[in-house]
Design a protein around this motif. Structure first.
Motif, short mmCIF file in Angstrom:
data_model
loop_
_atom_site.label_atom_id
_atom_site.label_comp_id
_atom_site.label_asym_id
_atom_site.label_seq_id
_atom_site.Cartn_x
_atom_site.Cartn_y
_atom_site.Cartn_z
N LEU A 291 35.15 35.11 46.19
CA LEU A 291 35.18 36.11 47.26
C LEU A 291 34.20 37.22 46.93
CD1 LEU A 291 38.97 36.77 48.01
CD2 LEU A 291 37.28 35.65 49.47
N CYS A 292 33.46 37.68 47.90
CA CYS A 292 32.62 38.86 47.70
C CYS A 292 33.57 40.05 47.51
CB CYS A 292 31.71 39.09 48.90
SG CYS A 292 30.83 40.65 48.81
N GLN A 293 33.47 40.69 46.37
CA GLN A 293 34.41 41.77 46.05
C GLN A 293 34.14 43.01 46.89
OE1 GLN A 293 37.07 41.34 43.82
NE2 GLN A 293 36.40 39.22 43.89
N GLU A 294 32.94 43.08 47.47
CA GLU A 294 32.57 44.26 48.27
C GLU A 294 33.22 44.25 49.65
OE1 GLU A 294 30.49 46.68 47.10
OE2 GLU A 294 30.26 45.61 45.20
N CYS A 295 33.34 43.07 50.24
CA CYS A 295 33.82 43.06 51.63
C CYS A 295 35.10 42.26 51.87
CB CYS A 295 32.70 42.57 52.57
SG CYS A 295 32.24 40.85 52.35
N LYS A 296 35.75 41.80 50.76
CA LYS A 296 37.01 41.06 50.96
C LYS A 296 38.03 41.98 51.62
CE LYS A 296 38.98 42.03 46.38
NZ LYS A 296 39.38 41.49 45.07
N PRO A 326 34.05 39.93 56.35
CA PRO A 326 33.11 39.59 57.42
C PRO A 326 31.68 39.38 56.94
CG PRO A 326 33.56 41.94 57.42
CD PRO A 326 34.43 41.36 56.36
N GLY A 327 31.43 39.63 55.66
CA GLY A 327 30.06 39.56 55.15
C GLY A 327 29.48 40.96 55.07
N CYS A 328 28.66 41.21 54.06
CA CYS A 328 28.06 42.54 53.90
C CYS A 328 26.66 42.35 53.31
CB CYS A 328 28.93 43.41 52.99
SG CYS A 328 28.99 42.82 51.29
N ASN A 329 25.98 43.45 53.04
CA ASN A 329 24.61 43.27 52.54
C ASN A 329 24.55 42.73 51.11
OD1 ASN A 329 25.40 45.51 51.21
ND2 ASN A 329 23.79 46.87 51.96
N LYS A 330 25.69 42.69 50.43
CA LYS A 330 25.72 42.12 49.08
C LYS A 330 25.87 40.59 49.11
CE LYS A 330 26.10 45.79 46.11
NZ LYS A 330 25.16 46.70 46.72
N CYS A 331 26.42 40.05 50.21
CA CYS A 331 26.75 38.63 50.16
C CYS A 331 26.15 37.80 51.31
CB CYS A 331 28.27 38.43 50.17
SG CYS A 331 29.07 38.98 51.67
N THR A 332 25.66 38.42 52.36
CA THR A 332 25.18 37.64 53.50
C THR A 332 23.77 37.13 53.23
OG1 THR A 332 26.51 39.04 54.94
CG2 THR A 332 24.84 37.66 56.00
ZN LIG Z 1 30.29 40.90 51.07
#
Ligand SMILES: [Zn+2]
Length: 414
Positions: A291-296, A326-332
């Motif tokens: 999971l992206c820890q920034e946007c989970k 939903p996705g963020c600039n760290k993971c999209t």
């Molecule tokens: Zn993210």
């Protein structure tokens, strides 16, 4: 930019297209590239997919329509395969420099149907982050047990699981931990993926097999030997002999789960008595998207499910649980205009550790079945792959749905 003296095929666009695919795969940090037939689904004859964060992602592939066969021919030329052969499986590899990184692409082509050959290209990258065992997110208890096992003076410790599940990364992190001026480590690998200080690497080839190298290591006065893979009776025999003659042998086997290595070694003609006396442990491994820890985002899960989990893992209830964001600039990640990945970032390894203590060794010798051994291992505190995955979900590293997609598990009781 190709490292070999490869001539482009005629004036075709194929070399550029292949380079584009390779570059995109590297940029998106894909582990594999898959090219093949789409069986005319959606009127598109071809399918391009990348495995990113452990998950296959379809990539818009209409640019393949005009020159698919030339692209395949180009890949064959790069991989030094026979470009005239279309009905046999072929293996090859090539190096390609992308953004100042020499990347090893390992290629397999199978015939497919309707004259559309199917290509799988695995990316082997050396410059990635160097992992240590402490990066593997093992529970404290498992980390201690692994530590004890890899510091044994003799015996076999096996990593197992399907291809592409990170076994090599784990092996290298173990070798890194064990290597030093006072320890002789020698390896037989195919391929040598990373050269390490205080490790003598050896490359398996058409002429020298894992078993040949293993037999050659008998007189090397080594402390630790890594046999890249037990793939036949010969390599099993040679790993066994090395373990019986005072070496710690690390190796890998393709089995579904940790205790399955016993059946597999028996099938490779290693007698049960020898397995019981040399096997010290096995570690099954799978990779699950992290999971992206920034946007989970926190999520209320079904109460019945939660009490089931709490009972199995014997852990408290009051904790925030998460699902993919939903996705963020760290993971999209984008390719052209297309979003190819969001909400996950990297992968988390999930382990199942089987420790062969004196009691287990006797039980193996008594030819207990796999399920009997599992029952007893669980009473000694072993968690299965699916239970370990639940723990990672519980700690917010992976999504609940990922467990069912990546690790088959109907009930979590096993
Ligand atoms: Zn993210």
């Amino acid at each position: 930019m190709s490292s070999g003296a490869v001539k482009p095929l005629n004036n075709s666009q194929a070399p550029d297209t292949v380079e584009k695919i390779l570059r995109v795969a590297v940029q998106l940090n894909a582990s594999d590239i898959h090219l093949g037939s789409n069986n005319l689904h959606n009127n598109s004859p071809y399918l391009l997919r990348l495995r990113i964060n452990g998950k296959l992602q379809e990539i818009e592939s209409s640019f393949l329509n005009s020159n698919y066969n030339e692209i395949i021919a180009r890949i064959k030329v790069l991989s030094k395969m026979d470009i005239t052969a279309h009905s046999i499986p072929q293996d090859g590899k090539f190096f390609y420099n992308i953004s100042n990184e020499d990347i090893n692409f390992r290629v397999n082509i199978v015939p497919g149907i309707n004259n559309i050959e199917e290509v799988c290209i695995r990316l082997v990258r050396n410059k990635g982050k160097e992992f240590t065992l402490d990066d593997m997110l093992m529970t404290e208890n498992m980390r201690k047990q692994v530590d004890l096992l890899i510091h044994q003076k003799s015996g076999i410790f096996i990593l197992n699981g399907p291809a592409g599940q990170g076994k090599t990364t784990t092996i290298y992190s173990i070798l890194k931990e064990l290597s030093g001026p006072d320890t002789k480590i020698i390896t037989a690998e195919d391929p040598v993926e990373k050269e390490m200080p205080y490790v003598t690497h050896n490359q398996v080839s058409n002429k020298v097999s894992f078993a040949d190298l293993g037999r050659g290591f008998m007189r090397q006065d080594a402390d630790i030997i890594f046999i890249g893979e037990i793939r036949d009776e010969d390599s099993a025999q040679s790993a066994q002999q090395l373990a019986q003659t005072g070496h710690l042998v690390l190796t890998t086997l393709h089995t579904r789960d940790s205790i399955g290595v016993i059946d597999r070694l028996q099938a490779l003609d290693i007698d049960t008595n020898s397995i019981a006396s040399t096997l010290i442990g096995s570690l099954a491994q799978r990779l699950v998207p992290a999971l992206c820890q920034e946007c989970k985002v926190p999520h209320e899960y079904d109460q019945e499910l939660l009490s089931h989990i709490n009972k199995i893992l014997n852990i408290p209830n009051e904790v925030t649980l998460y699902k993919k964001g939903p996705g963020c600039n760290k993971c999209t990640q984008h390719l052209n205009q297309q979003v190819v990945s969001k909400g996950t970032k990297g992968v988390v390894p999930i382990f199942e550790l089987f420790v062969v203590d004196n009691e287990m060794s006797e039980l193996i010798n008594l030819r207990k079945t796999k399920s009997e051994l599992y029952q007893i291992a669980k009473t000694k505190g072993m968690l299965t792959l699916s239970q370990e995955a639940l723990l990672r979900f519980y700690h917010g590293f992976i999504e609940f749905d990922a467990i069912k997609s990546y690790i088959y598990t109907p009930t979590f009781n096993n």
